[in-house]
Design a protein around this motif. Structure first.
Motif, PDB file in Angstrom:
ATOM      1  N   VAL A 107      33.268 -28.979 -17.457  1.00 14.84           N
ATOM      2  CA  VAL A 107      33.448 -27.760 -18.246  1.00 14.84           C
ATOM      3  C   VAL A 107      32.087 -27.071 -18.377  1.00 14.84           C
ATOM      4  N   ASP A 108      32.039 -25.823 -17.948  1.00 16.37           N
ATOM      5  CA  ASP A 108      30.796 -25.065 -17.969  1.00 16.37           C
ATOM      6  C   ASP A 108      30.920 -23.878 -18.909  1.00 16.37           C
ATOM      7  N   VAL A 109      30.121 -23.824 -19.939  1.00 17.82           N
ATOM      8  CA  VAL A 109      30.074 -22.656 -20.815  1.00 17.82           C
ATOM      9  C   VAL A 109      28.886 -21.812 -20.347  1.00 17.82           C
ATOM     10  N   GLU A 110      29.113 -20.509 -20.138  1.00 17.13           N
ATOM     11  CA  GLU A 110      28.043 -19.649 -19.629  1.00 17.13           C
ATOM     12  C   GLU A 110      27.298 -18.992 -20.787  1.00 17.13           C
ATOM     13  N   GLY A 111      26.268 -18.238 -20.477  1.00 16.75           N
ATOM     14  CA  GLY A 111      25.591 -17.401 -21.483  1.00 16.75           C
ATOM     15  C   GLY A 111      24.704 -18.190 -22.424  1.00 16.75           C
ATOM     16  N   ILE A 112      25.262 -18.640 -23.533  1.00 17.13           N
ATOM     17  CA  ILE A 112      24.418 -19.296 -24.543  1.00 17.13           C
ATOM     18  C   ILE A 112      23.883 -20.663 -24.115  1.00 17.13           C
ATOM     19  N   THR A 113      24.292 -21.122 -22.945  1.00 14.64           N
ATOM     20  CA  THR A 113      23.744 -22.392 -22.442  1.00 14.64           C
ATOM     21  C   THR A 113      22.499 -22.178 -21.579  1.00 14.64           C
ATOM     22  N   THR A 114      22.107 -20.909 -21.368  1.00 11.23           N
ATOM     23  CA  THR A 114      21.022 -20.689 -20.397  1.00 11.23           C
ATOM     24  C   THR A 114      19.628 -20.837 -21.010  1.00 11.23           C
ATOM     25  N   ASN A 115      19.504 -20.529 -22.307  1.00 10.63           N
ATOM     26  CA  ASN A 115      18.187 -20.546 -22.966  1.00 10.63           C
ATOM     27  C   ASN A 115      17.900 -21.951 -23.525  1.00 10.63           C
ATOM     28  N   LEU A 116      16.731 -22.138 -24.079  1.00  9.56           N
ATOM     29  CA  LEU A 116      16.382 -23.328 -24.882  1.00  9.56           C
ATOM     30  C   LEU A 116      16.650 -24.645 -24.117  1.00  9.56           C
ATOM     31  N   CYS A 117      17.451 -25.549 -24.713  1.00 10.13           N
ATOM     32  CA  CYS A 117      17.716 -26.842 -24.051  1.00 10.13           C
ATOM     33  C   CYS A 117      18.427 -26.644 -22.719  1.00 10.13           C
ATOM     34  N   ASP A 150      21.464 -30.223 -33.799  1.00 14.12           N
ATOM     35  CA  ASP A 150      21.611 -29.775 -32.409  1.00 14.12           C
ATOM     36  C   ASP A 150      22.200 -28.364 -32.453  1.00 14.12           C
ATOM     37  N   PHE A 151      21.364 -27.418 -32.840  1.00 16.26           N
ATOM     38  CA  PHE A 151      21.827 -26.068 -33.175  1.00 16.26           C
ATOM     39  C   PHE A 151      22.534 -25.413 -31.985  1.00 16.26           C
ATOM     40  N   GLN A 152      21.891 -25.516 -30.821  1.00  9.02           N
ATOM     41  CA  GLN A 152      22.482 -24.874 -29.638  1.00  9.02           C
ATOM     42  C   GLN A 152      23.788 -25.575 -29.243  1.00  9.02           C
ATOM     43  N   GLN A 153      23.797 -26.897 -29.346  1.00 11.38           N
ATOM     44  CA  GLN A 153      25.019 -27.650 -29.004  1.00 11.38           C
ATOM     45  C   GLN A 153      26.202 -27.189 -29.854  1.00 11.38           C
ATOM     46  N   LEU A 154      25.948 -27.012 -31.151  1.00  9.38           N
ATOM     47  CA  LEU A 154      27.020 -26.576 -32.049  1.00  9.38           C
ATOM     48  C   LEU A 154      27.525 -25.190 -31.645  1.00  9.38           C
ATOM     49  N   ALA A 155      26.582 -24.290 -31.322  1.00 10.21           N
ATOM     50  CA  ALA A 155      26.976 -22.939 -30.898  1.00 10.21           C
ATOM     51  C   ALA A 155      27.793 -22.994 -29.609  1.00 10.21           C
ATOM     52  N   ASN A 232      -0.201 -28.417 -30.910  1.00  7.24           N
ATOM     53  CA  ASN A 232      -1.087 -28.950 -29.867  1.00  7.24           C
ATOM     54  C   ASN A 232      -2.289 -29.708 -30.423  1.00  7.24           C
ATOM     55  N   THR A 233      -2.475 -29.690 -31.742  1.00  8.57           N
ATOM     56  CA  THR A 233      -3.544 -30.527 -32.312  1.00  8.57           C
ATOM     57  C   THR A 233      -3.132 -32.003 -32.303  1.00  8.57           C
ATOM     58  N   GLN A 234      -1.838 -32.266 -32.108  1.00  9.84           N
ATOM     59  CA  GLN A 234      -1.375 -33.669 -32.025  1.00  9.84           C
ATOM     60  C   GLN A 234      -1.643 -34.168 -30.597  1.00  9.84           C
ATOM     61  N   PRO A 235      -2.383 -35.261 -30.464  1.00  7.97           N
ATOM     62  CA  PRO A 235      -2.833 -35.672 -29.122  1.00  7.97           C
ATOM     63  C   PRO A 235      -1.703 -35.967 -28.134  1.00  7.97           C
ATOM     64  N   ASP A 236      -0.562 -36.478 -28.617  1.00  9.54           N
ATOM     65  CA  ASP A 236       0.492 -36.875 -27.675  1.00  9.54           C
ATOM     66  C   ASP A 236       1.613 -35.842 -27.555  1.00  9.54           C
ATOM     67  N   ALA A 237       1.479 -34.726 -28.266  1.00  9.92           N
ATOM     68  CA  ALA A 237       2.561 -33.730 -28.244  1.00  9.92           C
ATOM     69  C   ALA A 237       2.526 -32.936 -26.938  1.00  9.92           C
ATOM     70  N   ARG A 238       3.676 -32.829 -26.302  1.00  8.53           N
ATOM     71  CA  ARG A 238       3.811 -31.956 -25.126  1.00  8.53           C
ATOM     72  C   ARG A 238       4.981 -31.027 -25.424  1.00  8.53           C
ATOM     73  N   ILE A 239       4.638 -29.755 -25.674  1.00  6.81           N
ATOM     74  CA  ILE A 239       5.673 -28.809 -26.105  1.00  6.81           C
ATOM     75  C   ILE A 239       6.614 -28.483 -24.951  1.00  6.81           C
ATOM     76  N   ASP A 240       7.917 -28.616 -25.209  1.00  9.77           N
ATOM     77  CA  ASP A 240       8.916 -28.172 -24.241  1.00  9.77           C
ATOM     78  C   ASP A 240       9.177 -26.688 -24.510  1.00  9.77           C
ATOM     79  N   TYR A 241       9.606 -26.382 -25.736  1.00 10.82           N
ATOM     80  CA  TYR A 241       9.720 -24.962 -26.108  1.00 10.82           C
ATOM     81  C   TYR A 241       9.546 -24.789 -27.614  1.00 10.82           C
ATOM     82  N   ILE A 242       9.049 -23.615 -27.969  1.00 11.11           N
ATOM     83  CA  ILE A 242       9.084 -23.146 -29.361  1.00 11.11           C
ATOM     84  C   ILE A 242       9.567 -21.706 -29.261  1.00 11.11           C
TER      85      ILE A 242
END
Ligand code: AMP
Length: 281
Positions: A107-117, A150-155, A232-242
């Motif tokens: 099952v593929d939902v279009e549109g709101i699945t393209t951004n973020l996660c 899981d905000f996007q998942q709920l949407a 990014n001041t946290q040494p092990d943090a690698r940002i995926d998205y903000i």
């Protein structure tokens, strides 16, 4: 309370419940239950005659190189917690039961699945929507309860339920947090003490963003830049998205308004954490 592992047996149980005129509430999870899950079960207990908890670490929503193998599992402890939470039935199939040889339907939902996660985890929501749709078909709940964590998942699930005319009431519940602000997640157990501490950067970024907005800042790009600097001041943090997005479309916003949601995903080693929250109100 019992645990059912086969689809067939679950369908028989559901048929008997429906014949007896009972309503069913479903809380779908991947198990390793924490207080966040329990808050969903508490709500579920209030909403229908029978409460079903599904526990399934769904392989189709994990990408190559993600943490499917490392995902924590403890069905024994989950069963005890579920019993105490008033669950009537646990549905805990294995992967072969849900995706038998020759399985070919998604099952593929279009549109709101393209951004973020959706952008950083290709195929993730296809896996989520497929398994949730299968759970809905097997368990036929009147109500299904999900977390805003899981905000996007709920949407996406709201979209799918509406688009496919599924007669199910979808309920969203607030994010449950540890006392220090970290959003509860089964994955938190995989963090070292050091990284557990660094992970507070997510909820702190949320607080920082709200302060910036309260002080009159409305420029999303500028706010995001400041949050990136902090994380990014946290040494092990690698940002995926903000990102700052409209709560319904999940499209990026240029300036803050009452519909603005800040959404974050940050890796700490192989553990990827997410968090989100509204910026106004
Ligand atoms: P998971 O087992 O992580 O797939 O989560 C199962 C359900 O519990 C999903 O609807 C999640 O959004 C919800 N959930 C997970 N963590 C939390 C939390 N900290 N607070 C509220 N709900 C949560």
């Amino acid at each position: 309370m019992d645990t059912i592992k086969s689809v067939n047996a679950m369908q028989q149980w559901v048929n008997a419940a429906k014949t007896a005129g009972k309503t069913i509430t479903l809380v779908p999870t991947m198990g390793f239950l924490h207080q966040g899950h329990l808050s969903l079960l508490d709500e579920g207990r209030k909403r229908g005659d029978l409460l079903v908890l599904s526990i399934f670490v769904n392989p189709t929503q994990f990408g190559q190189g993600e943490d499917f193998e490392e995902y924590p599992r403890d069905l024994g402890k989950d069963s005890q917690l579920a019993l105490a939470a008033g669950v009537d039935m646990i549905f805990a199939p294995d992967a072969g039961e849900m995706y038998p040889r020759g399985y070919a339907t998604y099952v593929d939902v279009e549109g709101i699945t393209t951004n973020l996660c959706g952008a950083s985890r290709p195929g993730h929501f296809r896996g989520v929507c497929t398994v949730v749709n299968k759970l809905f078909n097997i368990i036929q709940p009147d109500t299904a309860i999900f977390g805003n964590k899981d905000f996007q998942q709920l949407a996406v699930i709201r979209r799918m339920t509406s688009d496919l005319n599924l007669p199910i009431d979808i309920v969203g519940m607030p994010i449950h947090r540890e006392a220090d602000g970290l959003a509860m997640s089964s994955r938190n157990v995989n963090l070292s003490t050091e990284r557990r501490q660094q992970a507070l950067a997510l909820s702190q970024a949320l607080a920082q963003a709200r302060q910036l907005v309260a002080a009159g800042n409305t420029d999303a790009t500028a706010i995001i830049a400041q949050l990136k600097k902090s994380i990014n001041t946290q040494p092990d943090a690698r940002i995926d998205y903000i990102q700052i997005c409209h709560q319904l479309t999940l499209e990026d916003q240029d300036s803050i308004n009452a519909d603005s949601v800040l959404l974050l995903a940050v890796h700490f080693g192989s553990t990827r954490l997410i968090d989100n929250g509204f910026l106004l109100g």
